[in-house]
Scaffold this active site. Structure first.
Site, mmCIF file in Angstrom:
data_model
loop_
_atom_site.group_PDB
_atom_site.id
_atom_site.type_symbol
_atom_site.label_atom_id
_atom_site.label_comp_id
_atom_site.label_asym_id
_atom_site.label_seq_id
_atom_site.Cartn_x
_atom_site.Cartn_y
_atom_site.Cartn_z
ATOM 1 N N HIS A 22 0.934 -1.255 0.025
ATOM 2 C CA HIS A 22 -0.092 -0.086 0.167
ATOM 3 C C HIS A 22 0.813 1.313 0.024
ATOM 4 C CE1 HIS A 22 1.022 0.581 4.151
ATOM 5 N NE2 HIS A 22 0.461 -0.597 4.444
ATOM 6 N N CYS A 80 3.399 -4.687 6.625
ATOM 7 C CA CYS A 80 2.963 -4.872 5.006
ATOM 8 C C CYS A 80 4.309 -4.138 4.433
ATOM 9 C CB CYS A 80 2.095 -3.751 4.983
ATOM 10 S SG CYS A 80 0.258 -4.226 5.923
#
Length: 442
Positions: free
Chosen positions: A187, A195
């Site tokens: 992202h 992430c």
């Protein structure tokens, strides 16, 4: 509207709005009072310019990258379009992504009109969390490693982190090992808690490339997440890691892609990855925790991969021997330095200067036998490439900043290199040496 044109338009609107605000201000009672306050025309102009600049700067405090309300539908950047044209790629052809933690790199590969994949672009990962190695459980803030398939259902156009797609962790391999976790993504927003975080501008292009590949008919694209580039040099540097067996398995998939230049077909059985495998009995599936069915890999692929792995293993063995020899020399050097420091600091009168000279010989002097074993170019072992500031959560032991004992201080005056002497030894043992000074020429 093109991206560059939209930016120019936004800039123009900011200036124009600031002018309008200034004019309205001057028509208010406060503005009339300011105009009648005796300011000269030049001072009034300066004040107006300052107000305009303040308005522009205030407006620039928004997000780093603004793509408008339809950010998920924005086209790829002009630079990516040029690269696709140069590489003979259709805008809707399939893609594949490779991630390398240690190098903080995300590669986007795209299919050319020849059917093979070529590297389209490499993006620097803004942040990733955890350390080298796979993710094990929910909450460990560890970015995953492995092979993941991204479907349209995993794309998130409304992400709080600009744009995102879910990796689909845990996959069937992860589940077969009891690993847990959720919402592991690639992202924007450059913020990571397990992430792989990119900048908003980077993820805008990555998202658009994935979206367009789905428009072209690709049902899913593959993400291959590795601890580092799976070269013999990197494998040898990390040879003592507890994750080595897992990484060797990942390297097999890495090698399949390196040989074929197409994403390998991923299957899982007996709790391990299997690559480009076809079952011998049609309709018999691969089950992650079950025994592998009889299968085969295309002979041409199997032969090429086996040949590559044989070459890589030979280089790995050479490098591992070289690194082991280097570590052993360093260990012997530290032990000798400590013994010498204890002897000098203890005030021994019978210290032999010749022995001291031999003991302080450079630790990188390599015996002939080791030289023969380690005949590998020096550049074969590059230093780890990690971008400064990347969110790699690891622990570093602080260096001892204490003043040290008289032993260490005395040693520093005589030998200006090598580690500080150990202060734990109570006795001074005999000093031995394996180095014999060369006979002086007549």
């Amino acid at each position: 509207m093109r991206q560059g044109s939209s930016f120019a338009f936004v800039g123009f609107r900011l200036v124009w709005d600031s002018i309008m605000v200034f004019r309205r201000l001057m028509n208010t009672p406060a503005g009339l009072l300011l105009g009648n306050s005796g300011l000269s025309g030049r001072k009034a102009a300066r004040l107006g310019a300052a107000l305009m600049l303040a308005g522009v700067l205030a407006a620039c405090q928004a997000d780093e990258f603004t793509a408008g309300p339809n950010k998920a539908q924005q086209p790829v950047s002009a630079s990516i379009k040029r690269k696709m044209n140069d590489l003979n790629m259709s805008s809707t052809s399939p893609i594949m992504i490779r991630i390398f933690k240690e190098e903080s790199a995300l590669e986007v590969w795209k299919q050319t009109r020849t059917g093979k994949y070529q590297l389209l672009d490499e993006f620097e990962i803004c942040k990733w969390s955890g350390k080298l190695g796979p993710k094990f459980k929910e909450g460990d803030r560890q970015a995953p490693e492995g092979f993941y398939e991204i479907t349209p259902a995993l794309m998130n156009p409304n992400s709080s982190y600009h744009l995102a797609f879910n990796l689909g962790y845990p996959n069937s391999y992860d589940r077969s090992h009891g690993r847990t976790g959720s919402h592991l993504m690639v992202h924007g927003a450059c913020s990571s808690r397990g992430c792989y975080a990119m900048t908003d501008e980077q993820v805008q292009d990555i998202y658009a490339l994935a979206r367009d590949s789905f428009k072209g008919g690709q049902r899913s694209f593959q993400v291959q997440a590795f601890p580092f580039r799976m070269t013999p040099e990197n494998m040898a540097r990390h040879r003592d890691s507890e994750h080595m067996e897992f990484w060797k398995m990942l390297k097999t998939g890495y090698d399949h892609f390196e040989i074929t230049q197409t994403p390998p077909q991923i299957s899982v059985c007996e709790k391990k990855y299997v690559f480009d495998a076809t079952t011998l009995v049609e309709g018999v599936p691969f089950r992650a925790s079950a025994k592998c069915p009889d299968y085969q890999v295309s002979p041409s692929i199997a032969t090429a991969v086996a040949s590559k792995q044989r070459r890589d293993n030979e280089k790995y063995q050479q490098l591992a021997a070289r690194f082991d020899a280097r570590d052993e020399r360093q260990k012997r050097w530290e032990e000798r330095s400590n013994r010498l420091a204890e002897a000098l600091g203890g005030g021994e009168d019978d210290t032999n200067p010749a022995v001291a000279t031999a003991e302080t010989a450079a630790p990188d002097v390599q015996p002939a036998a080791e030289t023969a074993t380690a005949a590998v170019p020096a550049e074969a072992a590059p230093a780890a490439q990690r971008r400064p500031g990347s969110a790699v959560e690891t622990a570093f032991a602080p260096q001892d900043q204490s003043g040290g004992s008289s032993v260490g201080s005395f040693f520093k005056r005589w030998v200006p290199f090598g580690p500080k002497a150990s202060e734990e030894g109570a006795g001074v043992g005999p000093i031995e040496t394996e180095v014999v000074p060369d006979t002086k020429p007549n």
